[in-house]
Design a protein around this motif. Structure first.
Motif, mmCIF file in Angstrom:
data_model
loop_
_atom_site.group_PDB
_atom_site.id
_atom_site.type_symbol
_atom_site.label_atom_id
_atom_site.label_comp_id
_atom_site.label_asym_id
_atom_site.label_seq_id
_atom_site.Cartn_x
_atom_site.Cartn_y
_atom_site.Cartn_z
ATOM 1 N N ARG A 119 29.194 33.672 3.491
ATOM 2 C CA ARG A 119 27.900 33.678 4.188
ATOM 3 C C ARG A 119 27.628 35.051 4.802
ATOM 4 N NH1 ARG A 119 29.446 28.200 5.949
ATOM 5 N NH2 ARG A 119 28.063 26.694 4.911
ATOM 6 N N SER A 120 28.649 35.666 5.386
ATOM 7 C CA SER A 120 28.470 37.004 5.962
ATOM 8 C C SER A 120 28.132 38.017 4.882
ATOM 9 C CB SER A 120 29.750 37.432 6.702
ATOM 10 O OG SER A 120 30.016 36.584 7.786
ATOM 11 N N ALA B 86 24.509 37.612 3.920
ATOM 12 C CA ALA B 86 23.611 38.172 4.926
ATOM 13 C C ALA B 86 23.605 39.695 4.885
ATOM 14 C CB ALA B 86 24.025 37.692 6.317
ATOM 15 N N ASP B 87 24.719 40.282 4.457
ATOM 16 C CA ASP B 87 24.855 41.739 4.420
ATOM 17 C C ASP B 87 24.447 42.323 3.063
ATOM 18 O OD1 ASP B 87 25.592 44.056 5.905
ATOM 19 O OD2 ASP B 87 27.395 44.236 4.685
ATOM 20 N N ASP C 297 33.839 44.349 11.300
ATOM 21 C CA ASP C 297 34.791 44.660 12.372
ATOM 22 C C ASP C 297 36.136 45.155 11.848
ATOM 23 O OD1 ASP C 297 32.890 43.835 14.187
ATOM 24 O OD2 ASP C 297 33.685 41.793 14.344
ATOM 25 N N GLU D 127 20.665 31.487 3.877
ATOM 26 C CA GLU D 127 21.447 30.254 3.796
ATOM 27 C C GLU D 127 20.946 29.461 2.586
ATOM 28 O OE1 GLU D 127 24.189 28.202 3.865
ATOM 29 O OE2 GLU D 127 24.229 29.033 5.891
ATOM 30 N N TYR E 155 33.640 42.845 -0.433
ATOM 31 C CA TYR E 155 33.092 42.767 0.926
ATOM 32 C C TYR E 155 34.219 42.726 1.950
ATOM 33 C CZ TYR E 155 30.702 41.013 5.077
ATOM 34 O OH TYR E 155 30.221 40.869 6.353
ATOM 35 N N HIS F 9 34.555 42.475 6.258
ATOM 36 C CA HIS F 9 33.820 42.221 7.489
ATOM 37 C C HIS F 9 33.667 43.516 8.287
ATOM 38 C CE1 HIS F 9 32.797 40.542 11.438
ATOM 39 N NE2 HIS F 9 32.415 39.454 10.777
ATOM 40 N N PRO G 282 32.786 30.991 5.321
ATOM 41 C CA PRO G 282 32.062 31.800 6.322
ATOM 42 C C PRO G 282 31.955 33.269 5.926
ATOM 43 C CG PRO G 282 33.639 30.340 7.394
ATOM 44 C CD PRO G 282 33.937 30.286 5.928
ATOM 45 N N LEU G 283 32.988 33.793 5.270
ATOM 46 C CA LEU G 283 32.946 35.188 4.843
ATOM 47 C C LEU G 283 31.925 35.381 3.728
ATOM 48 C CD1 LEU G 283 34.386 37.790 5.639
ATOM 49 C CD2 LEU G 283 35.918 37.449 3.706
#
Length: 235
Positions: free
Chosen positions: A25-26, A29-30, A99, A41, A95, A97, A22-23
């Motif tokens: 994928r983030s 996207a970034d 937050d 995707e 990378y 996240h 999932p990270l």
């Protein structure tokens, strides 16, 4: 293992890959590279991640806070080759996240990466340009990184097309430029823009340029001031 505040960075293990996905994928996207390189995707991303992870030169570093995965670094150990005489560690991606930024995760990831570089015997650590943002530049500058080269991108089909058409396109531009020059010269003399058939266009341009140079020389001679040192005094 490296620990800064509540952030912990370590080498990932095969059992971590499901949580890493999932990270990844983030991060995709970034990515500042956008659709030129990265689709939101892609099918088989987990397979790609596992294949990359299993390569001997790959190193995956992850950052955690209270067992929550918040960042990663994709590293490649590069051995000396034809164009490089020293081994180095390449940071393909770093990378964190959104937050959890500004909490020391980036530094923890880079510290663990530097340890891996030392283990590999790498004399240099090289970062691939990521976002180009000022915050990123300040981050790497603060760790002692300095600029070295840059990258450009173009579509393969576009490059091939330009390479194949370059000679003819250049000739076409030159011919068009010659025609425009002739038309301007003829308009300035009150002549039709299209010369009569059989006229040597090259000779016409050369003669026009010679006339222009002669005109500039005559004008310069007429406006030249006399040299005071050679003037004769009249008493």
């Amino acid at each position: 293992m490296v620990k800064l505040s509540a952030v912990r960075a370590r080498l990932a293990e095969p059992s971590d890959l499901a949580a890493v996905l999932p990270l990844v994928r983030s991060a995709r996207a970034d990515s500042p590279l956008g659709p030129q390189f990265v689709a939101p995707e892609v099918a088989g991303l987990e397979t790609h991640l596992r294949a990359w992870f299993e390569m001997p030169e790959s190193r995956l570093v992850i950052a955690e806070v209270d067992s929550e995965l918040i960042g990663l670094a994709l590293l490649q150990c590069v051995s000396p080759g034809l164009l490089c005489d020293v081994p180095y560690l390449q940071v393909e991606a770093l990378y964190v996240h959104g937050d959890h930024r500004r909490q020391g995760a980036g530094r923890a990831l880079m510290q663990q990466g530097a340890i891996e570089a030392a283990r590999h015997g790498a004399e240099r650590i090289v970062t691939v340009p990521l976002t180009g943002a000022r915050s990123e530049q300040r981050f790497f500058s603060g760790l002692g990184f300095s600029p070295a080269g840059s990258r450009r991108v173009a579509e393969t089909a576009s490059v091939l097309r330009r390479l194949e058409l370059a000679p003819s396109a250049t000739r076409e531009r030159r011919t068009r430029g010659l025609d425009e020059l002739i038309a301007r010269r003829r308009r300035s003399r009150g002549l039709p823009e299209t010369p009569a058939r059989g006229v040597d266009l090259t000779a016409l341009v050369e003669r026009s340029q010679a006339e222009s140079r002669s005109m500039h020389v005559n004008r310069a001679v007429q406006t030249r001031r006399s040299d005071p040192s050679s003037s004769t005094a009249i008493s």
